[in-house]
Design a protein around this motif. Structure first.
Motif, PDB file in Angstrom:
ATOM      1  N   ALA A   1       1.338  -1.414  -0.032  1.00 34.81           N
ATOM      2  CA  ALA A   1      -0.201   0.010  -0.477  1.00 34.81           C
ATOM      3  C   ALA A   1       1.061   1.101   0.153  1.00 34.81           C
ATOM      4  CB  ALA A   1      -0.976  -0.046   1.165  1.00 34.81           C
ATOM      5  N   ALA A   2       2.167   1.169   0.872  1.00 35.41           N
ATOM      6  CA  ALA A   2       2.714   1.756   0.655  1.00 35.41           C
ATOM      7  C   ALA A   2       3.474   2.523  -0.501  1.00 35.41           C
ATOM      8  CB  ALA A   2       3.889   2.070   1.671  1.00 35.41           C
ATOM      9  N   SER A   3       4.143   1.294  -0.885  1.00 33.61           N
ATOM     10  CA  SER A   3       4.430   1.407  -2.909  1.00 33.61           C
ATOM     11  C   SER A   3       3.320   2.386  -3.566  1.00 33.61           C
ATOM     12  CB  SER A   3       5.088   0.220  -3.350  1.00 33.61           C
ATOM     13  OG  SER A   3       5.247   0.454  -4.345  1.00 33.61           O
ATOM     14  N   ALA A   4       2.187   1.611  -3.470  1.00 34.59           N
ATOM     15  CA  ALA A   4       1.258   2.240  -4.097  1.00 34.59           C
ATOM     16  C   ALA A   4       1.360   3.874  -4.175  1.00 34.59           C
ATOM     17  CB  ALA A   4       0.225   1.355  -4.158  1.00 34.59           C
ATOM     18  N   ARG A   5       1.145   3.574  -2.430  1.00 26.35           N
ATOM     19  CA  ARG A   5       1.356   5.533  -2.643  1.00 26.35           C
ATOM     20  C   ARG A   5       1.926   6.407  -3.334  1.00 26.35           C
ATOM     21  NH1 ARG A   5       1.784   5.278   2.963  1.00 26.35           N
ATOM     22  NH2 ARG A   5      -0.413   4.270   3.143  1.00 26.35           N
ATOM     23  N   ASN A   6       3.255   5.647  -2.943  1.00 22.99           N
ATOM     24  CA  ASN A   6       4.777   6.223  -3.075  1.00 22.99           C
ATOM     25  C   ASN A   6       4.186   6.889  -4.822  1.00 22.99           C
ATOM     26  OD1 ASN A   6       4.919   7.415  -0.860  1.00 22.99           O
ATOM     27  ND2 ASN A   6       6.797   4.833  -1.303  1.00 22.99           N
TER      28      ASN A   6
ATOM     29  N   GLN B   1       3.793  10.371  -7.059  1.00 25.80           N
ATOM     30  CA  GLN B   1       4.784  10.780  -8.244  1.00 25.80           C
ATOM     31  C   GLN B   1       4.539  10.533  -9.638  1.00 25.80           C
ATOM     32  OE1 GLN B   1       7.549   7.309  -8.353  1.00 25.80           O
ATOM     33  NE2 GLN B   1       9.028   7.895  -6.559  1.00 25.80           N
ATOM     34  N   ARG B   2       3.611  10.130  -9.663  1.00 28.21           N
ATOM     35  CA  ARG B   2       2.432  10.195 -11.023  1.00 28.21           C
ATOM     36  C   ARG B   2       1.628  11.457 -11.341  1.00 28.21           C
ATOM     37  NH1 ARG B   2       1.196   5.034 -11.023  1.00 28.21           N
ATOM     38  NH2 ARG B   2      -0.872   5.372  -9.514  1.00 28.21           N
ATOM     39  N   GLN B   3       1.026  11.771  -9.798  1.00 30.79           N
ATOM     40  CA  GLN B   3       0.538  13.158  -9.817  1.00 30.79           C
ATOM     41  C   GLN B   3       1.102  14.634 -10.235  1.00 30.79           C
ATOM     42  OE1 GLN B   3      -1.469  14.044  -5.257  1.00 30.79           O
ATOM     43  NE2 GLN B   3      -2.235  15.500  -6.500  1.00 30.79           N
ATOM     44  N   GLU B   4       2.647  13.984  -9.193  1.00 26.41           N
ATOM     45  CA  GLU B   4       4.032  15.486  -9.693  1.00 26.41           C
ATOM     46  C   GLU B   4       3.939  15.652 -11.209  1.00 26.41           C
ATOM     47  OE1 GLU B   4       6.720  13.966  -7.230  1.00 26.41           O
ATOM     48  OE2 GLU B   4       5.963  14.788  -5.175  1.00 26.41           O
ATOM     49  N   LYS B   5       4.386  14.402 -11.670  1.00 26.05           N
ATOM     50  CA  LYS B   5       4.674  13.918 -12.950  1.00 26.05           C
ATOM     51  C   LYS B   5       3.773  14.872 -13.745  1.00 26.05           C
ATOM     52  CE  LYS B   5       7.600  10.064 -13.392  1.00 26.05           C
ATOM     53  NZ  LYS B   5       7.751   8.698 -13.735  1.00 26.05           N
ATOM     54  N   LEU B   6       2.183  14.584 -13.250  1.00 32.66           N
ATOM     55  CA  LEU B   6       1.303  15.070 -14.592  1.00 32.66           C
ATOM     56  C   LEU B   6       1.267  16.982 -14.530  1.00 32.66           C
ATOM     57  CD1 LEU B   6      -1.614  12.506 -13.955  1.00 32.66           C
ATOM     58  CD2 LEU B   6      -0.982  13.485 -15.963  1.00 32.66           C
ATOM     59  N   GLU B   7       1.747  17.157 -12.545  1.00 36.21           N
ATOM     60  CA  GLU B   7       1.169  19.387 -12.370  1.00 36.21           C
ATOM     61  C   GLU B   7       1.878  19.615 -13.165  1.00 36.21           C
ATOM     62  OE1 GLU B   7       1.307  19.170  -8.103  1.00 36.21           O
ATOM     63  OE2 GLU B   7      -0.435  18.687  -7.948  1.00 36.21           O
ATOM     64  N   LYS B   8       3.740  18.677 -13.864  1.00 34.27           N
ATOM     65  CA  LYS B   8       4.347  19.520 -14.307  1.00 34.27           C
ATOM     66  C   LYS B   8       4.069  19.437 -15.803  1.00 34.27           C
ATOM     67  CE  LYS B   8       9.343  19.037 -15.492  1.00 34.27           C
ATOM     68  NZ  LYS B   8       9.461  19.397 -16.530  1.00 34.27           N
TER      69      LYS B   8
END
Length: 109
Positions: A59-64, A68-75
């Motif tokens: 679950a922690a791995s999936a959250r991380n 990361q995906r959210q940060e890439k999408l924001e960029k």
């Protein structure tokens, strides 16, 4: 003469077929039936794919990964907005230049 040519061409075809078979054997092995992989027991499979004993680790791995995906999408979104603004500026400059050039006569160029 035709018999000699026919024999020669059939020999060439046979040689090419042998070459193809040897290339295939080189790539895929002996060319016989492929053997199934040896079966592994449960302990080997668990040891290979288990990262930790903690149940919350996946679950922690999936959250991380999600963060990361959210940060890439924001960029990407920010880059897109910046590019859109630049393109609008360029379009307005191009329109101004076009209007300016339309008012000029051909001898003033």
């Amino acid at each position: 003469m035709n018999l000699l040519m026919a024999t020669k061409s059939s020999n060439e075809v046979q040689n090419k077929a042998r070459e193809k078979r040897t290339d295939r054997e080189i790539l895929l092995g002996s060319g016989g039936e492929t053997k199934p992989r040896s079966s592994r027991n449960l302990k080997e499979i668990v040891a290979k794919y288990r990262k930790s004993k903690d149940a919350s680790s996946p679950a922690a791995s999936a959250r991380n990964k999600r963060v990361q995906r959210q940060e890439k999408l924001e960029k990407i979104s920010n880059d897109t907005e910046e590019l859109e603004g630049r393109s609008e500026d360029y379009a307005s400059l191009a329109n101004e230049f076009l209007k300016k050039m339309e008012k000029r006569k051909w001898w003033q160029l």
